[in-house]
Design an enzyme around this catalytic site. Structure first.
Site, PDB file in Angstrom:
ATOM      1  N   GLY A   4      71.011  34.393  -3.173  1.00 36.37           N
ATOM      2  CA  GLY A   4      69.794  34.036  -3.882  1.00 36.37           C
ATOM      3  C   GLY A   4      69.352  32.582  -3.842  1.00 36.37           C
ATOM      4  N   HIS A  41      67.683  37.809  -4.026  1.00 43.16           N
ATOM      5  CA  HIS A  41      66.436  37.310  -4.921  1.00 43.16           C
ATOM      6  C   HIS A  41      66.133  35.974  -4.672  1.00 43.16           C
ATOM      7  CE1 HIS A  41      69.073  35.634  -7.840  1.00 43.16           C
ATOM      8  NE2 HIS A  41      70.009  36.620  -7.558  1.00 43.16           N
ATOM      9  N   ASP A  42      64.850  35.709  -4.828  1.00 44.81           N
ATOM     10  CA  ASP A  42      64.245  34.483  -5.003  1.00 44.81           C
ATOM     11  C   ASP A  42      64.303  33.685  -3.544  1.00 44.81           C
ATOM     12  OD1 ASP A  42      63.301  34.397  -7.805  1.00 44.81           O
ATOM     13  OD2 ASP A  42      65.536  34.847  -7.939  1.00 44.81           O
TER      14      ASP A  42
END
Length: 263
Positions: free
Chosen positions: A141, A123-124
């Protein structure tokens, strides 16, 4: 041209498919996915969540693209999104997760990237254009990479690391700190082994430019003085060399972060 969907594939109501899209046997396209022109979702490939694929993206068998972020307490949110640029290839069993809402909600993969089998982007992450990521590499992440970064097989990239343009991460490396543009790192934990000269030659950098980058690198990592003093000396000496200043600016942008250093 028409869209080709295999009878065993699932394309949920609400999914957006461009022209000349192929969805193979037992593939799955979620209701909030947007698939660009010319994309090929191979048999058993999955594109789920709020995922937007550019043109001519390849999703190979077993890949799961757009899964929810692995964040404790996460609940489905419209702010969790994934964007993938044109002509990126995601090979077998690649996983790429959407962003976490508390950090902006967006995972972004650039154009012309090549993710080999069993790689993961969490994520991200923000992955630049033309990155090549070899088999079994796992990216934590919030990692950001520049353009034309290459990662060897079985790397592990710690969350929040930055990797500059044209850097190389050697196979099996465990990266827990930032990598300067044009740098080459290896080991567990990874250390700066020099410059990615092979990559620079392959990408057409002139001999003069490579020579200047080498000179700037030697000044920056000399043993005399403090690192801050050497950084400023390098900036003054090579102020007219864009590539050296790219290294200087990369370091200046976040002096409080750990940086891969030579042994």
């Amino acid at each position: 041209m028409s869209v080709t969907i295999h009878p065993t594939a699932i394309v949920e109501d609400g999914a957006s498919l461009g022209t000349n899209v192929t969805v193979g046997a037992y593939a799955h396209v979620g209701a909030n996915a947007s698939i660009g022109d010319g994309c090929h979702i191979h048999p058993k490939g999955m594109v789920v969540g709020r995922s937007t694929l550019g043109e001519n993206v390849q999703v190979h068998p077993g890949a799961v693209i757009g899964g929810a972020p692995q964040v404790l307490g996460y609940q489905d949110s419209e702010e969790s999104r994934l964007e993938i640029g044109d002509r990126t290839t995601l090979r077998e069993h690649v996983t790429v997760h959407s962003g976490s809402p508390e950090h902006g909600g967006l995972t972004k993969i650039g154009s012309d990237c090549y993710f080999m089998s069993h790689t993961h982007a969490a994520h991200d992450c923000v992955i630049g254009d033309k990155n090549v990521i070899a088999n079994n590499t796992h990216i934590g992440g919030h990692v950001t990479t520049g353009e034309q970064v290459w990662m060897g097989g079985a790397c592990a990239i710690h969350q929040f690391c930055r990797i500059g343009d044209h850097a190389f991460v050697g196979g099996g490396s465990i990266l827990v700190a930032d990598v300067i543009p044009f740098g080459s790192v290896v080991g567990n934990h990874a250390h700066l082994a020099g410059l990615n000269v092979v990559g620079l030659k392959r990408r057409g950098f002139s001999r003069e430019t490579i020579k200047a980058i080498r000179a700037g690198y030697r000044m920056l990592y000399a043993r005399e003085g403090t690192f801050t003093e050497r950084l400023e000396d390098t900036a003054r000496t090579f102020s007219d060399v864009a590539e050296v200043m790219q290294i200087v600016d990369f370091i200046r942008n976040n002096k409080n972060r750990a940086l891969c250093l030579p042994r």
